[in-house]
Enzyme design. Structure first.
Site, PDB file in Angstrom:
ATOM      1  N   LYS A   1       0.855  -1.169   0.000  1.00  0.00           N
ATOM      2  CA  LYS A   1       0.000   0.000   0.000  1.00  0.00           C
ATOM      3  C   LYS A   1       0.898   1.227   0.000  1.00  0.00           C
ATOM      4  CE  LYS A   1      -3.964   2.120   2.042  1.00  0.00           C
ATOM      5  NZ  LYS A   1      -4.903   2.099   3.147  1.00  0.00           N
TER       6      LYS A   1
ATOM      7  N   ARG B   1     -10.964   9.862   0.994  1.00  0.00           N
ATOM      8  CA  ARG B   1     -10.937  10.556   2.295  1.00  0.00           C
ATOM      9  C   ARG B   1     -12.125  11.494   2.435  1.00  0.00           C
ATOM     10  NH1 ARG B   1      -4.329  11.220   2.759  1.00  0.00           N
ATOM     11  NH2 ARG B   1      -3.951   8.966   2.723  1.00  0.00           N
TER      12      ARG B   1
ATOM     13  N   LYS C   1      -1.954  -1.481  -4.041  1.00  0.00           N
ATOM     14  CA  LYS C   1      -2.833  -0.306  -3.970  1.00  0.00           C
ATOM     15  C   LYS C   1      -2.011   0.961  -3.957  1.00  0.00           C
ATOM     16  CE  LYS C   1      -6.299   1.552  -0.819  1.00  0.00           C
ATOM     17  NZ  LYS C   1      -7.017   1.326   0.418  1.00  0.00           N
TER      18      LYS C   1
ATOM     19  N   SER D   1      -9.934   5.419  -5.429  1.00  0.00           N
ATOM     20  CA  SER D   1     -10.876   6.509  -5.677  1.00  0.00           C
ATOM     21  C   SER D   1     -10.344   7.545  -6.666  1.00  0.00           C
ATOM     22  CB  SER D   1     -11.229   7.178  -4.352  1.00  0.00           C
ATOM     23  OG  SER D   1     -10.053   7.635  -3.694  1.00  0.00           O
TER      24      SER D   1
HETATM   25  C1  PBG Z   1      -6.876   3.604   4.728  1.00  0.00           C
HETATM   26  C2  PBG Z   1      -7.566   3.450   3.428  1.00  0.00           C
HETATM   27  C3  PBG Z   1      -7.273   4.163   2.278  1.00  0.00           C
HETATM   28  C4  PBG Z   1      -8.138   3.745   1.293  1.00  0.00           C
HETATM   29  C5  PBG Z   1      -8.922   2.732   1.837  1.00  0.00           C
HETATM   30  N1  PBG Z   1      -8.557   2.551   3.169  1.00  0.00           N
HETATM   31  C6  PBG Z   1      -6.193   5.160   2.046  1.00  0.00           C
HETATM   32  C7  PBG Z   1      -6.137   6.340   2.895  1.00  0.00           C
HETATM   33  O1  PBG Z   1      -7.133   6.992   3.192  1.00  0.00           O
HETATM   34  O2  PBG Z   1      -5.003   6.658   3.259  1.00  0.00           O
HETATM   35  C8  PBG Z   1      -8.180   4.302  -0.086  1.00  0.00           C
HETATM   36  C9  PBG Z   1      -9.207   3.762  -1.011  1.00  0.00           C
HETATM   37  C10 PBG Z   1      -9.431   4.605  -2.205  1.00  0.00           C
HETATM   38  O3  PBG Z   1      -8.787   5.658  -2.410  1.00  0.00           O
HETATM   39  O4  PBG Z   1     -10.299   4.230  -2.988  1.00  0.00           O
HETATM   40  N2  PBG Z   1      -6.802   2.471   5.495  1.00  0.00           N
END
Ligand code: PBG
Length: 337
Positions: free
Chosen positions: A207, A217, A261, A287
């Site tokens: 990640k 977020r 990811k 996202s």
């Molecule tokens: C954090 C988390 C993130 C995503 C899912 N769980 C990253 C973050 O906010 O740092 C991102 C998923 C996305 O961007 O679609 N545990």
């Protein structure tokens, strides 16, 4: 000197002409190396407390935060389309968020409630839950914040406690996205000790500390809470070997599947993990990747549908066994036709 172009090409390449196989739709179909199927798709779902709630997410057109009652309709549709599994992500009310993310240990928290509701309504679909703390902390980090530092081992304890609640609620696979050291082994041990030997672990192995998480977020409401960044625990976008070492450890600690990811900017990592470890490897088309395609399509700068299907197919070509994608429902509908 009056040779035609075609003869010149033949002189160089002999009789090889690769375009023969590309000539018709049927020849292209015959030689196609990779295909996308609905079996490859995992649907992330944003859930929110309350009833009959359907809240738009500005940076993610067509995606909403849904209360459990409405989310169940989406789950039913996903199952009817043949999507194997869903992955819920909660937007928790602010008063439930604290320094240690303690709400994750509440057996009635929104992830657990949703998991139980799905198991009752659509028992056959797979439920993959995240055990990171970020939806539950008042600082937006994935772990427990102590004096400006994400305390690794204390975070692991909390993540394990959350994972156990999710397993008790009926989660099939725990997918921790927090990147704390040692969390895979700790979750495996705790699951086994409580008799959840068949509950799997999909480790968010690689990640990355990425800019592409922005819209997520907004969706889970950590945008304005997050203090600093996540560079001390997520992988540096410049690194490959660090991600490979992480995968080695996660496998040794008991991960059943690996996740990379974000997705598209990291297809080399997907490929490398598949080649090196021969494990099930998933990719999360995050996202920001969704938002980019949607934004360009809305401007008329891209054919959104084609870009969506091409991006999903690219994961397959890179060796991914499946893709978490906000496009999952739309792609599945297209694949059905
Ligand atoms: C954090 C988390 C993130 C995503 C899912 N769980 C990253 C973050 O906010 O740092 C991102 C998923 C996305 O961007 O679609 N545990």
């Amino acid at each position: 000197m009056s040779k035609q172009m075609g003869e010149t090409v033949d002189a160089v390449t002999g009789s090889r002409r690769l375009r023969r196989n590309r000539r018709f739709d049927w020849t292209r179909r015959m030689v196609r190396e990779n295909t996308l199927s609905v079996d490859d798709l995992i649907l992330p779902i944003f859930i929110v407390e309350g009833e009959n709630q359907c809240e738009p997410i500005e940076a993610m057109p067509d995606i909403e935060r849904l209360s459990i009652d409405l989310a169940l309709d989406t789950v039913r549709e996903a199952w009817a389309l043949g999507i194997p599994a869903i992955a819920p992500f909660p937007n928790v009310s602010l008063e439930k968020r604290d320094q240690t993310g303690s709400e994750i240990t509440n057996p009635d928290n929104i992830i657990c409630a949703f998991t139980r509701a799905v198991k009752a309504a659509v028992p056959e679909i797979g439920i993959i839950t995240d055990a990171a703390l970020d939806p539950f902390t008042d600082h937006g980090h994935d772990g427990v914040l102590r004096d400006g530092i994400i305390a690794n081992d204390e975070s692991v304890e909390q993540i394990v406690a959350g994972a156990l609640q999710q397993a008790r609620a009926g989660a099939d696979i725990i997918a921790p996205s927090d990147m704390m050291d040692g969390r895979i082994g700790a979750i495996r041990q705790a699951l086994d000790e409580e008799g959840f030997r068949d509950v799997g672990i999909l480790s968010y192995t690689a990640k990355y500390a990425s800019a592409f998480y922005g819209p997520y977020r907004e969706a889970i409401g950590t945008q304005d809470l997050l203090q600093g960044d996540k560079k001390t625990y997520y992988v540096d976008p410049a690194n490959t070997e660090d991600a490979m070492r992480e995968a080695e450890l996660d496998i040794a600690e008991g991960a059943d599947m690996l996740m990379v990811k974000p997705g598209m900017p990291y297809l080399d990592i997907v490929w490398g993990m598949k080649e090196t470890f021969g494990m099930p490897v998933f990719a999360y088309q995050v996202s920001g990747e969704y938002a980019m395609i949607e934004a360009a399509a809305a401007q008329g700068w891209l054919d959104g549908e084609r870009a969506m299907m091409e991006s999903l197919l690219a994961f397959k070509r890179a060796g991914a066994d499946g893709i978490l994608s906000y496009f999952a429902l739309r792609a599945a509908r297209l694949l059905q036709n």
